[in-house]
Design a protein around this motif. Structure first.
Motif, PDB file in Angstrom:
ATOM      1  N   LEU A  17       0.825  -1.210   0.000  1.00 53.06           N
ATOM      2  CA  LEU A  17       0.000   0.000   0.000  1.00 53.06           C
ATOM      3  C   LEU A  17       0.859   1.261   0.000  1.00 53.06           C
ATOM      4  O   LEU A  17       0.596   2.213  -0.757  1.00 53.06           O
ATOM      5  CB  LEU A  17      -0.914   0.002   1.221  1.00 53.06           C
ATOM      6  CG  LEU A  17      -2.245  -0.735   1.087  1.00 53.06           C
ATOM      7  CD1 LEU A  17      -2.862  -0.976   2.454  1.00 53.06           C
ATOM      8  CD2 LEU A  17      -3.210   0.052   0.201  1.00 53.06           C
ATOM      9  N   LEU A  18       1.878   1.257   0.836  1.00 54.51           N
ATOM     10  CA  LEU A  18       2.747   2.433   0.950  1.00 54.51           C
ATOM     11  C   LEU A  18       3.456   2.722  -0.367  1.00 54.51           C
ATOM     12  O   LEU A  18       3.498   3.882  -0.822  1.00 54.51           O
ATOM     13  CB  LEU A  18       3.774   2.207   2.065  1.00 54.51           C
ATOM     14  CG  LEU A  18       4.805   3.333   2.268  1.00 54.51           C
ATOM     15  CD1 LEU A  18       4.109   4.634   2.635  1.00 54.51           C
ATOM     16  CD2 LEU A  18       5.832   2.940   3.318  1.00 54.51           C
ATOM     17  N   ASP A  20       2.592   1.723  -3.417  1.00 54.26           N
ATOM     18  CA  ASP A  20       1.616   2.153  -4.422  1.00 54.26           C
ATOM     19  C   ASP A  20       1.249   3.622  -4.216  1.00 54.26           C
ATOM     20  O   ASP A  20       1.100   4.380  -5.185  1.00 54.26           O
ATOM     21  CB  ASP A  20       0.353   1.289  -4.337  1.00 54.26           C
ATOM     22  CG  ASP A  20       0.531  -0.051  -5.028  1.00 54.26           C
ATOM     23  OD1 ASP A  20       1.617  -0.280  -5.597  1.00 54.26           O
ATOM     24  OD2 ASP A  20      -0.398  -0.874  -4.998  1.00 54.26           O
ATOM     25  N   TYR A  21       1.082   4.020  -2.953  1.00 53.18           N
ATOM     26  CA  TYR A  21       0.782   5.423  -2.646  1.00 53.18           C
ATOM     27  C   TYR A  21       1.907   6.333  -3.156  1.00 53.18           C
ATOM     28  O   TYR A  21       1.646   7.356  -3.811  1.00 53.18           O
ATOM     29  CB  TYR A  21       0.595   5.594  -1.138  1.00 53.18           C
ATOM     30  CG  TYR A  21       0.509   7.034  -0.695  1.00 53.18           C
ATOM     31  CD1 TYR A  21      -0.671   7.757  -0.831  1.00 53.18           C
ATOM     32  CD2 TYR A  21       1.621   7.677  -0.157  1.00 53.18           C
ATOM     33  CE1 TYR A  21      -0.748   9.084  -0.440  1.00 53.18           C
ATOM     34  CE2 TYR A  21       1.552   9.009   0.245  1.00 53.18           C
ATOM     35  CZ  TYR A  21       0.373   9.706   0.089  1.00 53.18           C
ATOM     36  OH  TYR A  21       0.298  11.020   0.469  1.00 53.18           O
ATOM     37  N   LEU A  24       1.917   6.582  -6.942  1.00 53.50           N
ATOM     38  CA  LEU A  24       0.837   7.448  -7.417  1.00 53.50           C
ATOM     39  C   LEU A  24       1.183   8.931  -7.178  1.00 53.50           C
ATOM     40  O   LEU A  24       0.893   9.790  -8.018  1.00 53.50           O
ATOM     41  CB  LEU A  24      -0.472   7.084  -6.720  1.00 53.50           C
ATOM     42  CG  LEU A  24      -1.074   5.728  -7.125  1.00 53.50           C
ATOM     43  CD1 LEU A  24      -2.248   5.363  -6.235  1.00 53.50           C
ATOM     44  CD2 LEU A  24      -1.501   5.730  -8.585  1.00 53.50           C
ATOM     45  N   VAL A  25       1.802   9.216  -6.045  1.00 54.43           N
ATOM     46  CA  VAL A  25       2.269  10.587  -5.780  1.00 54.43           C
ATOM     47  C   VAL A  25       3.310  10.989  -6.816  1.00 54.43           C
ATOM     48  O   VAL A  25       3.275  12.108  -7.353  1.00 54.43           O
ATOM     49  CB  VAL A  25       2.853  10.694  -4.352  1.00 54.43           C
ATOM     50  CG1 VAL A  25       3.572  12.041  -4.168  1.00 54.43           C
ATOM     51  CG2 VAL A  25       1.752  10.544  -3.315  1.00 54.43           C
ATOM     52  N   TYR A  52      -1.281  17.812  -2.014  1.00 49.94           N
ATOM     53  CA  TYR A  52      -2.305  17.341  -1.090  1.00 49.94           C
ATOM     54  C   TYR A  52      -3.725  17.534  -1.624  1.00 49.94           C
ATOM     55  O   TYR A  52      -4.650  16.867  -1.182  1.00 49.94           O
ATOM     56  CB  TYR A  52      -2.148  18.039   0.262  1.00 49.94           C
ATOM     57  CG  TYR A  52      -0.891  17.613   0.975  1.00 49.94           C
ATOM     58  CD1 TYR A  52      -0.789  16.351   1.567  1.00 49.94           C
ATOM     59  CD2 TYR A  52       0.222  18.462   1.036  1.00 49.94           C
ATOM     60  CE1 TYR A  52       0.379  15.949   2.205  1.00 49.94           C
ATOM     61  CE2 TYR A  52       1.391  18.072   1.671  1.00 49.94           C
ATOM     62  CZ  TYR A  52       1.461  16.811   2.246  1.00 49.94           C
ATOM     63  OH  TYR A  52       2.618  16.412   2.868  1.00 49.94           O
ATOM     64  N   GLN A  55      -5.101  14.234  -2.995  1.00 51.10           N
ATOM     65  CA  GLN A  55      -5.099  13.038  -2.154  1.00 51.10           C
ATOM     66  C   GLN A  55      -6.367  12.198  -2.310  1.00 51.10           C
ATOM     67  O   GLN A  55      -6.321  10.976  -2.230  1.00 51.10           O
ATOM     68  CB  GLN A  55      -4.909  13.426  -0.683  1.00 51.10           C
ATOM     69  CG  GLN A  55      -3.532  14.009  -0.358  1.00 51.10           C
ATOM     70  CD  GLN A  55      -2.410  13.023  -0.614  1.00 51.10           C
ATOM     71  OE1 GLN A  55      -2.480  11.870  -0.234  1.00 51.10           O
ATOM     72  NE2 GLN A  55      -1.351  13.496  -1.269  1.00 51.10           N
ATOM     73  N   ILE A  58      -5.941   9.727  -5.113  1.00 47.66           N
ATOM     74  CA  ILE A  58      -5.116   8.584  -4.722  1.00 47.66           C
ATOM     75  C   ILE A  58      -5.912   7.644  -3.828  1.00 47.66           C
ATOM     76  O   ILE A  58      -5.829   6.414  -3.971  1.00 47.66           O
ATOM     77  CB  ILE A  58      -3.831   9.060  -4.009  1.00 47.66           C
ATOM     78  CG1 ILE A  58      -2.953   9.853  -4.979  1.00 47.66           C
ATOM     79  CG2 ILE A  58      -3.063   7.884  -3.435  1.00 47.66           C
ATOM     80  CD1 ILE A  58      -1.699  10.441  -4.357  1.00 47.66           C
ATOM     81  N   PHE A  59      -6.716   8.211  -2.915  1.00 47.65           N
ATOM     82  CA  PHE A  59      -7.525   7.383  -2.006  1.00 47.65           C
ATOM     83  C   PHE A  59      -8.503   6.514  -2.795  1.00 47.65           C
ATOM     84  O   PHE A  59      -8.638   5.314  -2.523  1.00 47.65           O
ATOM     85  CB  PHE A  59      -8.283   8.277  -1.019  1.00 47.65           C
ATOM     86  CG  PHE A  59      -9.239   7.518  -0.149  1.00 47.65           C
ATOM     87  CD1 PHE A  59      -8.782   6.767   0.928  1.00 47.65           C
ATOM     88  CD2 PHE A  59     -10.606   7.540  -0.419  1.00 47.65           C
ATOM     89  CE1 PHE A  59      -9.672   6.047   1.728  1.00 47.65           C
ATOM     90  CE2 PHE A  59     -11.507   6.830   0.367  1.00 47.65           C
ATOM     91  CZ  PHE A  59     -11.036   6.079   1.444  1.00 47.65           C
ATOM     92  N   THR A  61      -8.241   5.518  -5.872  1.00 43.97           N
ATOM     93  CA  THR A  61      -7.468   4.521  -6.621  1.00 43.97           C
ATOM     94  C   THR A  61      -7.071   3.345  -5.735  1.00 43.97           C
ATOM     95  O   THR A  61      -7.258   2.178  -6.109  1.00 43.97           O
ATOM     96  CB  THR A  61      -6.207   5.166  -7.226  1.00 43.97           C
ATOM     97  OG1 THR A  61      -6.582   6.290  -8.018  1.00 43.97           O
ATOM     98  CG2 THR A  61      -5.460   4.166  -8.103  1.00 43.97           C
ATOM     99  N   LEU A  62      -6.539   3.632  -4.551  1.00 48.47           N
ATOM    100  CA  LEU A  62      -6.130   2.562  -3.636  1.00 48.47           C
ATOM    101  C   LEU A  62      -7.329   1.764  -3.137  1.00 48.47           C
ATOM    102  O   LEU A  62      -7.234   0.552  -2.916  1.00 48.47           O
ATOM    103  CB  LEU A  62      -5.362   3.147  -2.446  1.00 48.47           C
ATOM    104  CG  LEU A  62      -4.013   3.792  -2.777  1.00 48.47           C
ATOM    105  CD1 LEU A  62      -3.386   4.398  -1.529  1.00 48.47           C
ATOM    106  CD2 LEU A  62      -3.065   2.770  -3.399  1.00 48.47           C
TER     107      LEU A  62
END
Length: 445
Positions: A17-18, A20-21, A24-25, A52, A55, A58-59, A61-62
């Motif tokens: 998860l980290l 992938d985050y 994406l950033v 930010y 965000q 990204i949320f 997407t995850l």
């Protein structure tokens, strides 16, 4: 042991998860940079470029990745990538829908969002491959897997577990966190007892169905509620007219995009063949096509003009080659092949002139490789009704599955599997693997 495995799995999911985050950033940062440096006319500048404010994208997407079970089930690379791309596509649709419906177009450019997802499409599969390569070097993150059954598929599965590092599996004959039960050759009552026994020992149990040659990913379940029975809808997918049309459209686009490169490569190979040996550059051979009809299949000439005389003398001195040919339908060391011909065959570039066969409508880009006329009897009548009902292809599943080490019967099995379980994704994977085979052979030379 269970607490250790649970902790390892929690850490594993957190790391996925980290990363992938962060990827994406990074994708967002790249688009912001491109917008400010090169795409100012296409992408509008906003007063705030703070990362930010994105965000929530990204949320979403995850979250969709989680629904695709990317973090909770260990797939192989291609299945994992398929779910990543599917997740990105639906995430993009969801984000664009929110932007349009909430009238946020002045704050978020739709073209900006599309470009972000395109970059993520490239970066995410690459990052996952590198990350898992690193993580699975540590046994802490590996899962003990036990394969149960009494058929030859057990050995195939254990070999896949050993060779395919992307799973993060390791075979275990004793305690295991995951059990794979091969149902072939096991009676129903005995299978029920095996499942019940291992259900007490392991949380995750996978059962490989008796009809293992069918890909149930694209099958649909029909429920007959009144009699409490469910049925699986099965079809030879590439014999469906809708799928044939989709495949043809997809391949025509691929051929058009690939044509300029193919033309340049053809000119290079043309001169190499001319310099290496006497004779014509193009070789024609009758092959079996759609409905078993004969057609002229084009290839680059890879043999000497007097190849038959060379072979005759060679077989007299090497009679063991006849036995090898009866099994694999080729010779271990064919003396008829030229120096350039060996390179062309090893890299599969000898098939390039078959682009002309595609334009003529004789072949597809991807499909079963065209069989020689004398091989028709070896295919078998029960297999002809499937294999010869579709157009042959320049490349196919046999080409990327280690063709030099496969028997003729195995080739027939692969062709049947491809036709029965066809999808655009399978064609895409075969195409990508073909490029890998070609370029790895070129690099080896």
């Amino acid at each position: 042991m269970k607490s250790k495995n649970s902790l390892a799995n929690i850490i594993y999911i957190f790391i996925l998860l980290l990363v992938d985050y962060l990827v994406l950033v990074l994708s967002l940062e790249i688009v912001i940079y491109l917008r400010s440096s090169y795409l100012q006319e296409l992408l509008p500048q906003f007063t705030e470029n703070n990362i930010y404010r994105y965000q929530w994208i990204i949320f979403i997407t995850l979250l969709i990745f989680s629904f695709e079970k990317i973090y909770f089930i260990r797939y192989d690379f291609w299945s994992d990538t398929k779910r990543v791309l599917k997740g990105l596509f639906f995430s993009m649709i969801a984000v664009l829908s929110v932007i349009i419906l909430s009238k946020m177009s002045e704050e978020f450019s739709r073209l900006f969002i599309v470009l972000f997802y395109l970059i993520a499409t490239i970066l995410l599969p690459i990052s996952k491959r590198f990350l898992k390569k690193l993580l699975f070097k540590m046994s802490f993150f590996k899962i003990n897997v036990k394969v149960v059954g009494n058929s030859n598929l057990v050995l195939d599965m254990e070999k896949e577990i050993k060779n395919n590092w992307y799973f993060g599996f390791k075979s275990s004959k004793r305690k295991a966190d995951l059990i794979i039960i091969i149902s072939k050759n096991i009676e129903v009552k005995k299978l029920e007892k095996i499942i019940k026994r291992y259900s007490k020992k392991a949380r995750n149990i996978y059962v490989v169905p008796y009809m293992y040659h069918l890909d149930f990913t694209y099958s649909s379940i029909v429920d007959y509620f009144n009699i409490r029975i469910s049925a699986i809808h099965i079809e030879n997918r590439l014999l469906n007219i809708k799928n044939i049309i989709i495949k043809n459209i997809f391949e025509k686009i691929m051929v058009v995009l690939f044509f300029p490169f193919a033309l340049i490569l053809h000119l290079i190979i043309y001169f190499l063949i001319k310099l290496d040996s006497q004779g014509s550059v193009i070789f024609k051979q009758k092959r079996l096509g759609l409905k078993g009809e004969k057609f002229s299949c084009y290839k680059y000439r890879t043999m000497y003009v007097n190849g038959d005389e060379i072979l005759k003398e060679y077989l007299i001195n090497n009679p063991d080659e006849l036995e090898y040919y009866s099994i694999y339908h080729k010779y271990k060391k064919d003396p008829r092949i030229t120096r350039v011909g060996r390179f062309l065959r090893a890299s599969s570039l000898d098939e390039f002139p078959q682009f002309f066969n595609i334009l003529r409508g004789d072949m597809n880009l991807i499909g079963p490789r065209p069989y020689m006329l004398e091989e028709k009897e070896n295919i078998g009548k029960e297999n002809e009704d499937i294999i010869l009902e579709v157009k042959p292809g320049i490349t196919g599943l046999w080409q990327v599955s280690g063709r030099n080490n496969l028997t003729f019967n195995k080739r027939v099995e692969l062709d049947k599997w491809y036709i029965q379980n066809w999808s655009l994704w399978i064609d895409f994977v075969i195409f990508m693997k073909t490029l890998k085979v070609v370029f790895s052979k070129i690099g080896a030379k």
